[in-house]
Design an enzyme around this catalytic site. Structure first.
Site, PDB file in Angstrom:
ATOM      1  N   TYR A   1      -7.338   5.994  -3.490  1.00 18.82           N
ATOM      2  CA  TYR A   1      -7.293   4.620  -4.032  1.00 18.82           C
ATOM      3  C   TYR A   1      -6.006   3.907  -3.631  1.00 18.82           C
ATOM      4  O   TYR A   1      -5.998   2.691  -3.425  1.00 18.82           O
ATOM      5  CB  TYR A   1      -7.488   4.652  -5.554  1.00 18.82           C
ATOM      6  CG  TYR A   1      -8.921   5.002  -5.913  1.00 18.82           C
ATOM      7  CD1 TYR A   1      -9.285   6.311  -6.246  1.00 18.82           C
ATOM      8  CD2 TYR A   1      -9.925   4.053  -5.838  1.00 18.82           C
ATOM      9  CE1 TYR A   1     -10.600   6.651  -6.521  1.00 18.82           C
ATOM     10  CE2 TYR A   1     -11.252   4.383  -6.107  1.00 18.82           C
ATOM     11  CZ  TYR A   1     -11.591   5.679  -6.441  1.00 18.82           C
ATOM     12  OH  TYR A   1     -12.894   6.014  -6.695  1.00 18.82           O
TER      13      TYR A   1
ATOM     14  N   HIS B   1     -17.781  -1.675 -11.605  1.00 17.48           N
ATOM     15  CA  HIS B   1     -17.228  -0.370 -11.203  1.00 17.48           C
ATOM     16  C   HIS B   1     -15.720  -0.332 -11.251  1.00 17.48           C
ATOM     17  O   HIS B   1     -15.096   0.545 -10.638  1.00 17.48           O
ATOM     18  CB  HIS B   1     -17.739  -0.006  -9.798  1.00 17.48           C
ATOM     19  CG  HIS B   1     -19.224   0.192  -9.774  1.00 17.48           C
ATOM     20  ND1 HIS B   1     -19.967   0.147  -8.611  1.00 17.48           N
ATOM     21  CD2 HIS B   1     -20.121   0.418 -10.776  1.00 17.48           C
ATOM     22  CE1 HIS B   1     -21.250   0.358  -8.896  1.00 17.48           C
ATOM     23  NE2 HIS B   1     -21.371   0.513 -10.216  1.00 17.48           N
TER      24      HIS B   1
HETATM   25  N1  APR Z   1     -22.544  -9.210   4.996  1.00 12.24           N
HETATM   26  C1  APR Z   1     -23.460  -8.861   4.045  1.00 12.24           C
HETATM   27  N2  APR Z   1     -23.878  -7.589   3.842  1.00 12.24           N
HETATM   28  C2  APR Z   1     -23.343  -6.635   4.634  1.00 12.24           C
HETATM   29  C3  APR Z   1     -22.392  -6.909   5.642  1.00 12.24           C
HETATM   30  C4  APR Z   1     -21.992  -8.270   5.802  1.00 12.24           C
HETATM   31  N3  APR Z   1     -21.095  -8.628   6.730  1.00 12.24           N
HETATM   32  N4  APR Z   1     -22.058  -5.728   6.247  1.00 12.24           N
HETATM   33  C5  APR Z   1     -22.788  -4.762   5.627  1.00 12.24           C
HETATM   34  N5  APR Z   1     -23.561  -5.303   4.675  1.00 12.24           N
HETATM   35  C6  APR Z   1     -24.483  -4.657   3.744  1.00 12.24           C
HETATM   36  C7  APR Z   1     -25.159  -3.405   4.268  1.00 12.24           C
HETATM   37  O1  APR Z   1     -26.326  -3.729   5.009  1.00 12.24           O
HETATM   38  C8  APR Z   1     -25.489  -2.672   2.960  1.00 12.24           C
HETATM   39  O2  APR Z   1     -26.742  -3.098   2.451  1.00 12.24           O
HETATM   40  O3  APR Z   1     -23.732  -4.234   2.639  1.00 12.24           O
HETATM   41  C9  APR Z   1     -24.394  -3.140   2.010  1.00 12.24           C
HETATM   42  C10 APR Z   1     -23.358  -2.075   1.749  1.00 12.24           C
HETATM   43  O4  APR Z   1     -23.989  -1.025   1.049  1.00 12.24           O
HETATM   44  P1  APR Z   1     -23.069   0.112   0.421  1.00 12.24           P
HETATM   45  O5  APR Z   1     -22.049   0.521   1.427  1.00 12.24           O
HETATM   46  O6  APR Z   1     -23.981   1.126  -0.179  1.00 12.24           O
HETATM   47  O7  APR Z   1     -22.254  -0.631  -0.722  1.00 12.24           O
HETATM   48  P2  APR Z   1     -22.742  -0.973  -2.180  1.00 12.24           P
HETATM   49  O8  APR Z   1     -24.207  -1.271  -2.229  1.00 12.24           O
HETATM   50  O9  APR Z   1     -21.832  -2.017  -2.719  1.00 12.24           O
HETATM   51  O10 APR Z   1     -22.464   0.426  -2.959  1.00 12.24           O
HETATM   52  C11 APR Z   1     -22.677   0.430  -4.341  1.00 12.24           C
HETATM   53  O11 APR Z   1     -21.795   2.671  -4.436  1.00 12.24           O
HETATM   54  O12 APR Z   1     -20.249   4.178  -3.783  1.00 12.24           O
HETATM   55  C12 APR Z   1     -20.598   3.349  -4.796  1.00 12.24           C
HETATM   56  O13 APR Z   1     -19.146   2.436  -6.375  1.00 12.24           O
HETATM   57  C13 APR Z   1     -19.534   2.325  -5.045  1.00 12.24           C
HETATM   58  O14 APR Z   1     -19.825   0.051  -5.758  1.00 12.24           O
HETATM   59  C14 APR Z   1     -20.246   1.013  -4.798  1.00 12.24           C
HETATM   60  C15 APR Z   1     -21.703   1.372  -4.980  1.00 12.24           C
END
Ligand code: APR
Length: 233
Positions: A53, A104
């Site tokens: 972190y 989160h």
């Molecule tokens: N603009 C919009 N969306 C995007 C972009 C962009 N430039 N780049 C990537 N993405 C999308 C991807 O297609 C994907 O659907 O962002 C999403 C990222 O997904 P994750 O990495 O799984 O992130 P998230 O959904 O926020 O994860 C949820 O998982 O690990 C835990 O606590 C952590 O809050 C997080 C939670």
């Protein structure tokens, strides 16, 4: 004023230079979730968790909001906008958004391990031996896997009351956050902005879903322009 709830994930901050979790070369490709983002990992090796972190916090202080964040601030001038984010960065706040709920946790805060109501602003590294005012080790103010999501009920109420729901940049995989859209009243317009949209169980049941397979910067700007143009309809 019409109520808009915006559910954002890591993709919202991707164009600001912050890695997402599950895209290629994402955070979970380079770190073991259970080692750095779980209470068990904290028990096993708190210094490793703190450094994970600390590195993300140092990077956060170097980046800025992107066009997608700024477009949402524009939206707030004409709608009652509530942002419910899975992100632990403060880019929504730094762009000027006023109503932000962090499901989160928040990277720029620390909290006492023994007295979780003791929460402190934190822009520096947290080290082993850094204690709260009552002498207990400080930890990141983050909701780790397996920990409860304190803001969930409030978030569900907001989605239930929404006239419009926007979903931006989330893979819709992590519950309970991924299930929040299911609290929307049937027929509520749902807009999902994501270059690789993931239509999960809840989204499949939404009758009024519009998917914009775009990145947040361009996609949210275009969507906000559309909502503002039709705001009196
Ligand atoms: N603009 C919009 N969306 C995007 C972009 C962009 N430039 N780049 C990537 N993405 C999308 C991807 O297609 C994907 O659907 O962002 C999403 C990222 O997904 P994750 O990495 O799984 O992130 P998230 O959904 O926020 O994860 C949820 O998982 O690990 C835990 O606590 C952590 O809050 C997080 C939670």
């Amino acid at each position: 004023m019409k109520k808009i709830v915006v559910l954002t994930g890591a993709g919202m901050s991707a164009e600001s230079g912050i890695s997402t979790f599950r895209d290629s070369n994402g955070l979970w490709e380079n770190h073991d979730i259970m080692e750095v983002a779980s209470p068990e990992g904290w028990e096993r090796n708190p210094a490793l968790v703190l450094e994970f972190y600390n590195a993300r916090r140092r990077q956060l202080l170097e980046v800025s909001p992107n066009a997608g964040h700024l477009a949402l601030v524009e939206l707030e001038k004409h709608f009652d906008v509530q942002i419910i984010t899975q992100n632990v960065d403060d880019l929504h706040e730094r762009s000027g958004s006023l109503n932000v709920i962090h499901l989160h946790g928040e990277l720029r805060k620390s909290r006492s391990t023994a007295y979780p109501h003791l929460i402190y602003p934190c822009d520096v590294d947290i080290r082993i031996g850094d204690h709260c005012e009552k002498g207990s080790q400080l930890r990141p103010h983050i909701v780790w896997f397996g920990e409860e999501v304190p803001m969930l009920d409030r978030a569900a109420d907001l989605v239930d009351e929404a006239d419009i729901v926007l979903i931006v940049g989330t893979s819709m995989q992590v519950y309970p956050a991924a299930g929040l859209v299911g609290y929307a009243v049937p027929g509520t317009p749902i807009y999902y902005v994501d270059p690789k949209p993931a239509i999960n169980f809840e989204l499949k049941r939404m009758g009024n879903l519009k998917v914009m397979a775009e990145m947040a910067g361009a996609g949210v700007s275009k969507l906000v322009a559309e909502l503002l143009a039709n705001r009196d309809s």
